[in-house]
Design a protein around this motif. Structure first.
Motif, PDB file in Angstrom:
ATOM      1  N   UNK A  46     -63.374   8.720  37.370  1.00 42.94           N
ATOM      2  CA  UNK A  46     -63.987   9.721  38.257  1.00 42.94           C
ATOM      3  C   UNK A  46     -63.009  10.812  38.681  1.00 42.94           C
ATOM      4  N   UNK A  47     -62.260  11.341  37.738  1.00 45.35           N
ATOM      5  CA  UNK A  47     -61.243  12.343  38.063  1.00 45.35           C
ATOM      6  C   UNK A  47     -61.880  13.664  38.479  1.00 45.35           C
ATOM      7  N   UNK A  48     -62.917  14.078  37.781  1.00 43.32           N
ATOM      8  CA  UNK A  48     -63.561  15.347  38.146  1.00 43.32           C
ATOM      9  C   UNK A  48     -64.267  15.226  39.495  1.00 43.32           C
ATOM     10  N   UNK A  49     -64.879  14.072  39.738  1.00 46.12           N
ATOM     11  CA  UNK A  49     -65.500  13.853  41.048  1.00 46.12           C
ATOM     12  C   UNK A  49     -64.446  13.913  42.153  1.00 46.12           C
ATOM     13  N   UNK A  50     -63.260  13.348  41.894  1.00 45.79           N
ATOM     14  CA  UNK A  50     -62.172  13.411  42.859  1.00 45.79           C
ATOM     15  C   UNK A  50     -61.686  14.834  43.082  1.00 45.79           C
ATOM     16  N   UNK A  51     -61.620  15.610  41.993  1.00 44.68           N
ATOM     17  CA  UNK A  51     -61.254  17.033  42.082  1.00 44.68           C
ATOM     18  C   UNK A  51     -62.240  17.766  42.985  1.00 44.68           C
ATOM     19  N   UNK A  52     -63.523  17.508  42.800  1.00 44.17           N
ATOM     20  CA  UNK A  52     -64.540  18.148  43.624  1.00 44.17           C
ATOM     21  C   UNK A  52     -64.469  17.713  45.073  1.00 44.17           C
ATOM     22  N   UNK A  53     -64.194  16.434  45.294  1.00 46.25           N
ATOM     23  CA  UNK A  53     -64.105  15.922  46.668  1.00 46.25           C
ATOM     24  C   UNK A  53     -62.937  16.577  47.412  1.00 46.25           C
ATOM     25  N   UNK A  54     -61.792  16.724  46.734  1.00 44.13           N
ATOM     26  CA  UNK A  54     -60.634  17.364  47.367  1.00 44.13           C
ATOM     27  C   UNK A  54     -60.931  18.822  47.707  1.00 44.13           C
ATOM     28  N   UNK A  55     -61.661  19.501  46.824  1.00 39.13           N
ATOM     29  CA  UNK A  55     -62.038  20.891  47.122  1.00 39.13           C
ATOM     30  C   UNK A  55     -62.893  20.959  48.381  1.00 39.13           C
ATOM     31  N   UNK A  56     -63.839  20.056  48.481  1.00 38.36           N
ATOM     32  CA  UNK A  56     -64.711  20.040  49.657  1.00 38.36           C
ATOM     33  C   UNK A  56     -63.909  19.781  50.923  1.00 38.36           C
ATOM     34  N   UNK A  57     -62.945  18.876  50.827  1.00 39.77           N
ATOM     35  CA  UNK A  57     -62.103  18.564  51.983  1.00 39.77           C
ATOM     36  C   UNK A  57     -61.252  19.767  52.389  1.00 39.77           C
ATOM     37  N   UNK A  58     -60.918  20.618  51.419  1.00 34.82           N
ATOM     38  CA  UNK A  58     -60.110  21.808  51.681  1.00 34.82           C
ATOM     39  C   UNK A  58     -60.958  23.021  52.056  1.00 34.82           C
ATOM     40  N   UNK A  59     -62.278  22.811  52.105  1.00 37.34           N
ATOM     41  CA  UNK A  59     -63.166  23.909  52.463  1.00 37.34           C
ATOM     42  C   UNK A  59     -63.451  24.870  51.329  1.00 37.34           C
ATOM     43  N   UNK A 118     -71.504  12.335  40.508  1.00 33.63           N
ATOM     44  CA  UNK A 118     -70.464  11.319  40.379  1.00 33.63           C
ATOM     45  C   UNK A 118     -71.053   9.937  40.116  1.00 33.63           C
ATOM     46  N   UNK A 119     -70.458   9.252  39.147  1.00 38.69           N
ATOM     47  CA  UNK A 119     -70.744   7.839  38.866  1.00 38.69           C
ATOM     48  C   UNK A 119     -72.234   7.513  38.832  1.00 38.69           C
ATOM     49  N   UNK A 120     -72.988   8.114  37.932  1.00 39.57           N
ATOM     50  CA  UNK A 120     -74.415   7.790  37.846  1.00 39.57           C
ATOM     51  C   UNK A 120     -74.618   6.355  37.385  1.00 39.57           C
ATOM     52  N   UNK A 121     -75.693   5.736  37.832  1.00 42.01           N
ATOM     53  CA  UNK A 121     -76.003   4.391  37.375  1.00 42.01           C
ATOM     54  C   UNK A 121     -76.477   4.447  35.924  1.00 42.01           C
ATOM     55  N   UNK A 122     -76.131   3.415  35.190  1.00 43.78           N
ATOM     56  CA  UNK A 122     -76.535   3.354  33.785  1.00 43.78           C
ATOM     57  C   UNK A 122     -78.045   3.509  33.626  1.00 43.78           C
ATOM     58  N   UNK A 123     -78.799   2.859  34.513  1.00 39.44           N
ATOM     59  CA  UNK A 123     -80.255   2.892  34.420  1.00 39.44           C
ATOM     60  C   UNK A 123     -80.831   4.263  34.754  1.00 39.44           C
ATOM     61  N   UNK A 140     -52.146  21.989  36.537  1.00 38.12           N
ATOM     62  CA  UNK A 140     -52.174  22.487  37.918  1.00 38.12           C
ATOM     63  C   UNK A 140     -53.584  22.567  38.496  1.00 38.12           C
ATOM     64  N   UNK A 141     -54.603  22.744  37.651  1.00 36.00           N
ATOM     65  CA  UNK A 141     -55.959  22.782  38.217  1.00 36.00           C
ATOM     66  C   UNK A 141     -56.315  21.450  38.868  1.00 36.00           C
ATOM     67  N   UNK A 142     -55.725  20.372  38.368  1.00 41.64           N
ATOM     68  CA  UNK A 142     -55.935  19.069  39.006  1.00 41.64           C
ATOM     69  C   UNK A 142     -55.021  18.907  40.213  1.00 41.64           C
ATOM     70  N   UNK A 143     -53.763  19.312  40.077  1.00 38.98           N
ATOM     71  CA  UNK A 143     -52.810  19.162  41.184  1.00 38.98           C
ATOM     72  C   UNK A 143     -53.246  19.944  42.421  1.00 38.98           C
ATOM     73  N   UNK A 144     -53.806  21.142  42.209  1.00 39.99           N
ATOM     74  CA  UNK A 144     -54.174  22.011  43.324  1.00 39.99           C
ATOM     75  C   UNK A 144     -55.680  22.018  43.595  1.00 39.99           C
ATOM     76  N   UNK A 145     -56.422  21.178  42.879  1.00 35.31           N
ATOM     77  CA  UNK A 145     -57.895  21.154  43.019  1.00 35.31           C
ATOM     78  C   UNK A 145     -58.447  22.574  42.926  1.00 35.31           C
ATOM     79  N   UNK A 146     -58.025  23.257  41.866  1.00 36.11           N
ATOM     80  CA  UNK A 146     -58.340  24.673  41.733  1.00 36.11           C
ATOM     81  C   UNK A 146     -58.977  24.970  40.382  1.00 36.11           C
ATOM     82  N   UNK A 147     -59.486  26.178  40.242  1.00 34.42           N
ATOM     83  CA  UNK A 147     -59.891  26.707  38.943  1.00 34.42           C
ATOM     84  C   UNK A 147     -58.757  27.585  38.435  1.00 34.42           C
TER      85      UNK A 147
END
Length: 227
Positions: free
Chosen positions: A42-55, A64-69, A184-191
């Motif tokens: 869930x790396x991309x979900x984590x990237x998105x969560x950090x962005x939200x936390x940073x405003x 994030x993490x959809x159920x198989x069904x 760096x896009x992952x390190x800084x939660x940036x585009x």
């Protein structure tokens, strides 16, 4: 609209980086994009969560993490309402992977230009072909050179590309080059657009490369959907 799965059984092949770079570039062009993060890490979900936390606003929607069904229903829902749906898959064969491949208009298989990575990419190709056989229809795919060396092409790399061409396997016309900006896009939660030259080396080249890859993927999707 197209669903594009990104799959490879090997960690470090650049699967999540390709997904995030592609999603960001498509969204930057004005497309409505959804990323389904079906990778257990869930790396991309984590990237998105950090962005939200940073405003910071999200440039695209993240599921994030959809159920198989629920995966097929989620893919169908977002392909009906968005321009592109990207699915970052777990590495191993699973029912989750099978369901995503069955709904994909294109599968991207990133790989590094080493013999081991090329062999594992071949396993991913075999998985796509097995799923296609079970469905009774083709599933379009492209191998994608990932973490490519921008300066030189080694003899090993040339041999691998020659072998791919000799096997008549489809290779994306653009490669994702190894760039500091993609880390760096992952390190800084940036585009890429949000990074600055003062914090990241080679940023203009990374932006050009991201655009090249996005264009190549769009062209591949158009070719397959027209076919």
């Amino acid at each position: 609209m197209p669903a594009i799965s990104v799959a490879n059984p090997k960690g470090g092949a650049g699967k999540t980086t390709l997904t995030l770079v592609l999603a960001s570039e498509l969204a930057r062009s004005g497309a409505a994009v959804t990323v389904i993060d079906a990778d257990p890490n869930a790396i991309i979900a984590g990237w998105g969560r950090k962005r939200s936390e940073q405003g910071k606003a999200l440039p695209f929607e993240i599921i994030a993490s959809p159920k198989e069904s629920e995966l097929v229903r989620v893919i169908d829902h977002y392909t009906a309402s968005h321009d592109f749906v990207l699915i970052d898959l777990e590495g191993t064969a699973s029912r989750m992977t099978s369901r995503a491949l069955a709904r994909s208009h294109l599968v991207l298989i990133p790989f590094n230009l080493s013999p081991i990575d090329a062999e594992l990419a071949a396993n991913a190709v075999a998985l796509v072909q097995e799923e296609a056989e079970a469905l009774g229809r083709s599933i379009p795919f492209r191998l994608v050179r990932s973490r490519d060396n921008a300066a030189i092409e080694t003899k090993t790399a040339k041999r691998i590309v020659t072998a791919i061409n000799d096997a008549a396997l489809p290779l994306l016309t653009a490669a994702l080059v190894e760039r500091a900006a993609y880390r760096d896009i992952f390190d800084f939660s940036a585009t890429l657009d949000e990074l600055s030259d003062s914090q990241t080396a080679g940023l203009p080249a990374a932006r050009r490369n991201a655009l090249e890859v996005a264009r190549a993927v769009v062209e591949a999707v158009q070719q397959e959907m027209q076919a």
